[in-house]
Design a protein around this motif. Structure first.
Motif, PDB file in Angstrom:
ATOM      1  N   LEU A 281       0.834  -1.212   0.000  1.00  0.00           N
ATOM      2  CA  LEU A 281       0.000   0.000   0.000  1.00  0.00           C
ATOM      3  C   LEU A 281       0.861   1.252   0.000  1.00  0.00           C
ATOM      4  N   ALA A 282       1.998   1.183   0.710  1.00  0.00           N
ATOM      5  CA  ALA A 282       2.901   2.332   0.757  1.00  0.00           C
ATOM      6  C   ALA A 282       3.777   2.411  -0.481  1.00  0.00           C
ATOM      7  N   PRO A 285       1.375   3.336  -4.533  1.00  0.00           N
ATOM      8  CA  PRO A 285       0.180   4.149  -4.267  1.00  0.00           C
ATOM      9  C   PRO A 285      -0.835   4.124  -5.395  1.00  0.00           C
ATOM     10  N   ILE A 289      -6.431  -1.055  -4.120  1.00  0.00           N
ATOM     11  CA  ILE A 289      -6.410  -1.814  -2.869  1.00  0.00           C
ATOM     12  C   ILE A 289      -6.956  -3.223  -3.091  1.00  0.00           C
ATOM     13  N   ARG A 320      -2.705   3.947   3.778  1.00  0.00           N
ATOM     14  CA  ARG A 320      -2.049   4.452   2.566  1.00  0.00           C
ATOM     15  C   ARG A 320      -1.916   5.978   2.623  1.00  0.00           C
TER      16      ARG A 320
END
Length: 350
Positions: A281-282, A285, A289, A320
Motif C-alpha cells: 500500500l505504501a 500508491p 487496494i 495508505r
C-alpha cells in the motif's frame, strides 16, 4: 553456549585464483595448514588448483564454506601430538561427497563416499581423499560436544548420509547459514551458529530427542524453514497450512504446536500477508487496494479490509494516506510535514 565477553564477529575470505597457477595448491596448503596438512603431488601442482574459503567466527564457534578441486588432506599423529587443537570439525557436504577416509577405526558397515555429514575429532588422526566439492564446516569446542554426547571420541569418522534422521534439517540450516551469515550482526550470527551446532549434536546423538537443547534447536531450524517457505509464496492463493506441511514433509501436529505463540500457522500466514499488504500500500500508491488484496490470497476486498483493520487499527485506505503524508513530509514541504505531524498527534516545533 557463547559468552558475552567473546570477541566481535570475524569474517575472512581467501581464493587461490589470485595466485599463479603453480602456486595455487601450495597457497591453499598455507591457508589451511594451521588445522590440516594438504598432501600435494607434482602433477597436481602443475595443473593448478581452484579453491576458495569463507570463514566466520562468533561466540566461540567457527563456520567455513569451502569450494575446492579434488585434493588429499591429512591430520597426522605428529600433527595431533604437536598442536593444541582439540575441537570437533563437522563437514557438511552441500555439493559432492565425503570421499575416502582412512587412518581411523570405523565399522565395516560404515558408508563409503556419500553425500552426507562427517564428524572429525581433531584430537585423532585421519586422512581424506576428497573429490571436488562444496563443504560447509563447523568447528565446535570439545567441551560443548562432550556436554551433549558422553563418548564424544566415538564420533570420530562417523558419517551421517543425507537421508539420516535430522540430516536434512542440518543441510537446510547450513545452506541458509552460508548465504546469510556474511550480512548478520554479531548477536544474530551467534544465534545462527549456536542453532547449527545444536542441530549437529542432535543429529549425531544416540538419542537426539532426549536432549532438550537439541529439540529447541530443531524447532528453531524447522520454523525458519517454514517461514522461508511462506515468505516465498505469500502471493500464491493456495498457500495454506496443509499445503505447507505436505510440501515440506512435516508432521502437522508438531508444526501447529510450534506456531502456537503466533496464534497458529494459519494466523501467522494471515499476519504475514497483511504485513506485506501494508508494505505494498505504501510502495505502490497507484495500485488498487482490491488488487493488492486479491494478489495476497484474500477472497474479497471487504474481508481484507476487516482483517487489516483488526490487525492495525486503521483501514487500508487510511494507512495508505498516512504513508503518503509521511513520504511527502520527508521531501521538506512544510504543509505536508505539518499534516503528517497533526495526523499522529505530534506538536509541530518551531
Amino acid at each position: 553456549m557463547p559468552a558475552d565477553s567473546d570477541p566481535p564477529k570475524l569474517s575472512t575470505r581467501f581464493s587461490t585464483l589470485a595466485c599463479p597457477r603453480e602456486r595455487q595448491l601450495l597457497a591453499w596448503r598455507d591457508r589451511v595448514g594451521h588445522v590440516i596438512d594438504v598432501v600435494p603431488d607434482k602433477d597436481q601442482i602443475a595443473r593448478g588448483f581452484a579453491g576458495s574459503i569463507d570463514l566466520h567466527a562468533a561466540g566461540g564457534l567457527v563456520f567455513t564454506q569451502a569450494r575446492t578441486d579434488a585434493l588429499v588432506l591429512e591430520r597426522s599423529i605428529a600433527r595431533v601430538s604437536t598442536d593444541m587443537r582439540r575441537d570437533f570439525a563437522f563437514h557438511v557436504y552441500a555439493e559432492g561427497e565425503t570421499g575416502h577416509v582412512s587412518g581411523l577405526s570405523v565399522k565395516r558397515s560404515a558408508p563409503g563416499s556419500v553425500r552426507g555429514i562427517i564428524a572429525f575429532d581433531l584430537n585423532q588422526r585421519f586422512r581424506i581423499e576428497r573429490p571436488a566439492c562444496r563443504v560447509l564446516t563447523m568447528f565446535v569446542p570439545r567441551a560443548i560436544v562432550a556436554a551433549h554426547i558422553g563418548d564424544c571420541e566415538a564420533l570420530h569418522g562417523r558419517v551421517l548420509p543425507e537421508h539420516a534422521p535430522l540430516a536434512r534439517f542440518v543441510f537446510e540450516h547450513f545452506d541458509v547459514t552460508a548465504r546469510e551469515l556474511p550480512a548478520l550482526e554479531r548477536p544474530d550470527a551467534i544465534d545462527v551458529l549456536d542453532a547449527g551446532a545444536q542441530l549437529l549434536l542432535a543429529a549425531f546423538a544416540d538419542k537426539p530427542h532426549a536432549l532438550s537443547d537439541s529439540r529447541a534447536a530443531l524447532q528453531t531450524a524447522v520454523k525458519r524453514q517454514v517461514k522461508r517457505y511462506i515468505e516465498a509464496r505469500l502471493h500464491e492463493a493456495d498457500l495454506t497450512p496443509t499445503t505447507i506441511v505436505e510440501a515440506l514433509g512435516l508432521k502437522r501436529a508438531t508444526v501447529y504446536r510450534w506456531f502456537e505463540q503466533e496464534g497458529g500457522l494459519a494466523a501467522y500466514i494471515r499476519h504475514r500477508r497483511l504485513r506485506e499488504a501494508a508494505d505494498e500500500l505504501a510502495r505502490f500508491p497507484n495500485l488498487q487496494i482490491a488488487d493488492i488484496a486479491f494478489g495476497l490470497g484474500f477472497k474479497s476486498a471487504s474481508d481484507f479490509t476487516r482483517a487489516f483493520r483488526r490487525a492495525f487499527d486503521v483501514s487500508p485506505l487510511e494507512m495508505r494516506l498516512r504513508a503518503l503524508d509521511l513520504l511527502r513530509a520527508t521531501t521538506g514541504d512544510p504543509i505536508t510535514r505539518m499534516r503528517a505531524a497533526h495526523s499522529k498527534g505530534v506538536p509541530e516545533s518551531g
